[in-house]
Design a protein around this motif. Sequence first.
Motif, PDB file in Angstrom:
ATOM      1  N   VAL A 107      28.669  29.767  25.728  1.00 54.01           N
ATOM      2  CA  VAL A 107      30.014  30.126  26.178  1.00 54.01           C
ATOM      3  C   VAL A 107      30.365  31.480  25.575  1.00 54.01           C
ATOM      4  N   LEU A 108      30.772  32.429  26.423  1.00 55.79           N
ATOM      5  CA  LEU A 108      31.257  33.721  25.943  1.00 55.79           C
ATOM      6  C   LEU A 108      32.756  33.738  26.160  1.00 55.79           C
ATOM      7  N   LEU A 109      33.496  33.606  25.067  1.00 56.04           N
ATOM      8  CA  LEU A 109      34.949  33.484  25.112  1.00 56.04           C
ATOM      9  C   LEU A 109      35.606  34.858  25.032  1.00 56.04           C
ATOM     10  N   ASN A 110      36.375  35.204  26.063  1.00 57.77           N
ATOM     11  CA  ASN A 110      37.263  36.371  26.040  1.00 57.77           C
ATOM     12  C   ASN A 110      36.680  37.676  26.567  1.00 57.77           C
ATOM     13  N   VAL A 111      35.969  37.631  27.694  1.00 56.33           N
ATOM     14  CA  VAL A 111      35.760  38.902  28.396  1.00 56.33           C
ATOM     15  C   VAL A 111      37.152  39.427  28.723  1.00 56.33           C
ATOM     16  N   ALA A 112      37.325  40.760  28.635  1.00 53.98           N
ATOM     17  CA  ALA A 112      38.692  41.287  28.711  1.00 53.98           C
ATOM     18  C   ALA A 112      38.727  42.689  29.306  1.00 53.98           C
ATOM     19  N   GLY A 113      39.495  43.557  28.687  1.00 56.43           N
ATOM     20  CA  GLY A 113      39.822  44.859  29.267  1.00 56.43           C
ATOM     21  C   GLY A 113      38.651  45.778  29.533  1.00 56.43           C
ATOM     22  N   GLU A 114      37.540  45.625  28.808  1.00 60.98           N
ATOM     23  CA  GLU A 114      36.379  46.497  29.013  1.00 60.98           C
ATOM     24  C   GLU A 114      35.309  45.834  29.881  1.00 60.98           C
ATOM     25  N   TYR A 115      35.656  44.731  30.511  1.00 65.89           N
ATOM     26  CA  TYR A 115      34.675  43.927  31.248  1.00 65.89           C
ATOM     27  C   TYR A 115      33.927  44.730  32.305  1.00 65.89           C
ATOM     28  N   MET A 116      34.623  45.593  33.026  1.00 63.66           N
ATOM     29  CA  MET A 116      33.976  46.309  34.125  1.00 63.66           C
ATOM     30  C   MET A 116      32.867  47.231  33.643  1.00 63.66           C
ATOM     31  N   SER A 117      32.900  47.623  32.381  1.00 64.97           N
ATOM     32  CA  SER A 117      31.862  48.541  31.861  1.00 64.97           C
ATOM     33  C   SER A 117      30.517  47.842  31.674  1.00 64.97           C
ATOM     34  N   TYR A 118      30.511  46.513  31.585  1.00 65.93           N
ATOM     35  CA  TYR A 118      29.244  45.787  31.420  1.00 65.93           C
ATOM     36  C   TYR A 118      29.101  44.646  32.425  1.00 65.93           C
ATOM     37  N   ARG A 119      29.966  44.620  33.419  1.00 61.96           N
ATOM     38  CA  ARG A 119      29.972  43.529  34.394  1.00 61.96           C
ATOM     39  C   ARG A 119      28.643  43.392  35.116  1.00 61.96           C
ATOM     40  N   ASP A 120      28.063  44.478  35.610  1.00 62.23           N
ATOM     41  CA  ASP A 120      26.821  44.404  36.384  1.00 62.23           C
ATOM     42  C   ASP A 120      25.715  43.734  35.571  1.00 62.23           C
ATOM     43  N   TRP A 121      25.583  44.129  34.303  1.00 65.20           N
ATOM     44  CA  TRP A 121      24.565  43.525  33.448  1.00 65.20           C
ATOM     45  C   TRP A 121      24.812  42.032  33.256  1.00 65.20           C
ATOM     46  N   LEU A 122      26.064  41.657  32.983  1.00 63.24           N
ATOM     47  CA  LEU A 122      26.362  40.262  32.683  1.00 63.24           C
ATOM     48  C   LEU A 122      26.167  39.377  33.917  1.00 63.24           C
ATOM     49  N   VAL A 123      26.597  39.845  35.081  1.00 62.89           N
ATOM     50  CA  VAL A 123      26.430  39.067  36.312  1.00 62.89           C
ATOM     51  C   VAL A 123      24.943  38.853  36.598  1.00 62.89           C
ATOM     52  N   GLY A 140      43.400  38.145  31.786  1.00 60.63           N
ATOM     53  CA  GLY A 140      44.465  38.718  32.599  1.00 60.63           C
ATOM     54  C   GLY A 140      44.351  40.217  32.759  1.00 60.63           C
ATOM     55  N   ALA A 141      43.478  40.847  31.959  1.00 63.99           N
ATOM     56  CA  ALA A 141      43.246  42.286  32.080  1.00 63.99           C
ATOM     57  C   ALA A 141      42.209  42.607  33.148  1.00 63.99           C
ATOM     58  N   ILE A 142      41.583  41.571  33.731  1.00 63.90           N
ATOM     59  CA  ILE A 142      40.539  41.761  34.737  1.00 63.90           C
ATOM     60  C   ILE A 142      41.127  41.501  36.116  1.00 63.90           C
ATOM     61  N   ASP A 143      40.852  42.376  37.061  1.00 70.39           N
ATOM     62  CA  ASP A 143      41.414  42.283  38.403  1.00 70.39           C
ATOM     63  C   ASP A 143      41.209  40.891  39.001  1.00 70.39           C
ATOM     64  N   THR A 144      42.182  40.433  39.776  1.00 68.83           N
ATOM     65  CA  THR A 144      42.176  39.077  40.313  1.00 68.83           C
ATOM     66  C   THR A 144      41.025  38.797  41.266  1.00 68.83           C
ATOM     67  N   GLN A 145      40.342  39.806  41.756  1.00 72.34           N
ATOM     68  CA  GLN A 145      39.236  39.571  42.689  1.00 72.34           C
ATOM     69  C   GLN A 145      37.990  39.036  41.990  1.00 72.34           C
ATOM     70  N   TYR A 146      37.944  39.128  40.654  1.00 74.70           N
ATOM     71  CA  TYR A 146      36.759  38.711  39.917  1.00 74.70           C
ATOM     72  C   TYR A 146      36.983  37.355  39.246  1.00 74.70           C
ATOM     73  N   GLY A 147      36.002  36.460  39.403  1.00 74.91           N
ATOM     74  CA  GLY A 147      36.041  35.203  38.675  1.00 74.91           C
ATOM     75  C   GLY A 147      36.165  33.980  39.557  1.00 74.91           C
ATOM     76  N   GLY A 148      36.045  32.794  38.899  1.00 76.18           N
ATOM     77  CA  GLY A 148      36.264  31.537  39.577  1.00 76.18           C
ATOM     78  C   GLY A 148      35.087  30.986  40.351  1.00 76.18           C
ATOM     79  N   ASN A 149      33.900  31.582  40.198  1.00 73.81           N
ATOM     80  CA  ASN A 149      32.739  31.090  40.935  1.00 73.81           C
ATOM     81  C   ASN A 149      31.500  31.107  40.049  1.00 73.81           C
ATOM     82  N   ALA A 150      30.405  30.530  40.548  1.00 76.96           N
ATOM     83  CA  ALA A 150      29.195  30.397  39.739  1.00 76.96           C
ATOM     84  C   ALA A 150      28.549  31.743  39.434  1.00 76.96           C
ATOM     85  N   ALA A 151      28.746  32.724  40.291  1.00 73.06           N
ATOM     86  CA  ALA A 151      28.179  34.052  40.029  1.00 73.06           C
ATOM     87  C   ALA A 151      28.942  34.769  38.922  1.00 73.06           C
ATOM     88  N   GLU A 152      30.219  34.435  38.777  1.00 73.52           N
ATOM     89  CA  GLU A 152      31.101  35.103  37.815  1.00 73.52           C
ATOM     90  C   GLU A 152      32.105  34.077  37.293  1.00 73.52           C
TER      91      GLU A 152
END
Length: 430
Positions: A107-123, A140-152
């Motif tokens: 479990v990685l707790l608290n992806v946040a405001g800098e998430y987009m800088s490493y999102r491609d690698w993590l996904v 809440g610092a991450i745009d609403t279009q990201y999250g809620g599914n098995a890919a992310e």
Amino acid sequence: MKKILVLLLALICVISFVGCQSAEPTTETEEPPAEVAEGIKVGHLSYHTGPFGHVGPQFDGAANFTLEFVNENPPLGREVSIIHQDIGTIGEGQAARKLVDSEKVDVLLNVAGEYMSYRDWLVEFIAGNNRPLLPSVHGGAIDTQYGGNAAEPIFRGAPMDTDQGLATALQAQTEGAKTVVVMAVENDGMQMQQDAAVKASIALGMEVLGEIDFQPEQTSYRSVVSKAQALNPDALLIFCAAEDGGTIVKNAAEMGMSSIIVGATDWLFVEFPNTATVSALEKHKSVTAVGFTYADGAAWDFYKDAWESSEYSELTEASNSYTLQYYDLLNVAMLAIEKAGSTDIEAWVTAMPEVSMGPGTKVYTYAEGIDALRNGEEIDYEGVTGEFNYSETGVVGGLYGVFEWKDTENLERIATIEGKVILDLASEID
């Protein structure tokens, strides 16, 4: 020679006899050691250094407090451990890689405001490794279009940061402001709040006289305050860390300003009034902060008593919005692991809304939830922050409180803002 041969034969017989005796089965057999279930490892992205370094002990304490209850009866019988990783010095992206690559956290707790800088690698990593799960208090610092599914698999523990911007504007209007200046530190989360506050202020009929951006940890904010003072607004809406906000409020008072000032969640830390000083707070018309808050009920009653009697109570008030978020989010995340039957991402993503949105037996604590699940019941967790109703992208709503520091130790909730009011305003400005 004959004597020697006899002795050798005798010795061989003795050795053979002993060997045979030791090879015979004994009547007592040892039980094989019981198999110990592998634990669940949580990697916690948290500040210990930098402009938000003061929040580290509280965030760590909030997570530890909750997991103590979880580990009394852990999901799947697997004890939960946690690694608190500082992001203030090395940055969120590098810290996330360390926890995921080196520590191999589930479990990685608290992806946040800098998430987009490493999102491609993590996904990409998640796709190949089926880990980690991504519950986030700061999502809440991450745009609403990201999250809620098995890919992310991002599921947030509090409403979007933009909602805080809306709540500050609502509070300024409630206090009678007609004109506002909106100020924010230059990071993604705070800028999102600023943008939302500007749009909300306009929608509510207030005039936005200016937007002022600034760098964190400036030695003096007098130049920033001077810009605001020259515009002569009724209210200042300010988005920054506790100490920075305290410095701005203090400088404004020293420079003769007496304004309606509204901040956000970060001002609920004691560093804010300690930096601002009580005398400066009293010189302004009002100084308040809006933040995610508790809902009265069984969950709050249990949590409040437990927090105030714990070793962590010295860190902050039970009502602090961040500790509430950690508590509810970790409870839901761990109940979802039990419901899923594993830490498999797809199963967990399905289980998160199932345990938090029902239909099922209402449960108000982790203990009630885990017992009900093991009795074969469906559950609907209602926590200290109320209902946990998720959107398709892992966004959650919530109740906002308006808080006021009475002195450097006592924080009082003076009003609440219903989630529906925020949602209605959000739909108006979209």
